[in-house]
Design a protein around this motif. Structure first.
Motif: not given
Length: 121
Positions: A31-33, A70-76, A97-104
Motif C-alpha cells: 500500500r506504500y509508495t 516485489d510486493n511478495a518479498k517486501n523489497l524495492a 502513503a499520504d496524499g501529496g507529491l511523491p517527489s517531496l
C-alpha cells in the motif's frame, strides 16, 4: 509501522552499474509508495525516483535508473546504470502513503538508514 533497510551501495567507476535494495518489514508494504532520495555532501536531499502504480524519475536519472518493487518479498530496488561522478551520494529509500507529491520528502513517513554510493571518474 514500517522499518526500511537500504543496501547495495559501494564504489564503482563511471559508466558502471549498481543495484540498491530496500527491504521493508510489515504486512502492508504494497500500500506504500516507495521513493528513493539521495544526499551529497553539502547539498540538500533530492528526489531520485518513486513507484506506486506509476514510476516517477528525476530528470537527472531518467533513462539511466530504474525503480522496481516485489510486493511478495517486501523489497524495492533501484537499478542504476551509466553512473556518473555526480551520482555520488548517500541514497535513502522511503515509504509513504499520504496524499501529496511523491517527489517531496515530506510525503514519506518512513526512511531507511541510507547506503553510500561513490562513483569515481
Amino acid at each position: 509501522q514500517v522499518q526500511l533497510v537500504d543496501s547495495g551501495g559501494g564504489l564503482v567507476q563511471a559508466g558502471g552499474s549498481l543495484r540498491l535494495a530496500c527491504a521493508a518489514s510489515g504486512r502492508t508494504f504494497s500500500r506504500y509508495t516507495i521513493g528513493w532520495f539521495r544526499q551529497a555532501p553539502g547539498k540538500e536531499r533530492e528526489f531520485v525516483a518513486a513507484i506506486s502504480w506509476v514510476r516517477l524519475y528525476a530528470d537527472s536519472v531518467k533513462g539511466r535508473f530504474t525503480i522496481s518493487r516485489d510486493n511478495a518479498k517486501n523489497l524495492a530496488y533501484l537499478q542504476m546504470n551509466s553512473l556518473k561522478p555526480e551520482d555520488t551520494a548517500v541514497y535513502y529509500c522511503a515509504a509513504g502513503a499520504d496524499g501529496g507529491l511523491p517527489s517531496l520528502s515530506t510525503y514519506y513517513a518512513y526512511w531507511g538508514q541510507g547506503t553510500q554510493v561513490t562513483v569515481s571518474s
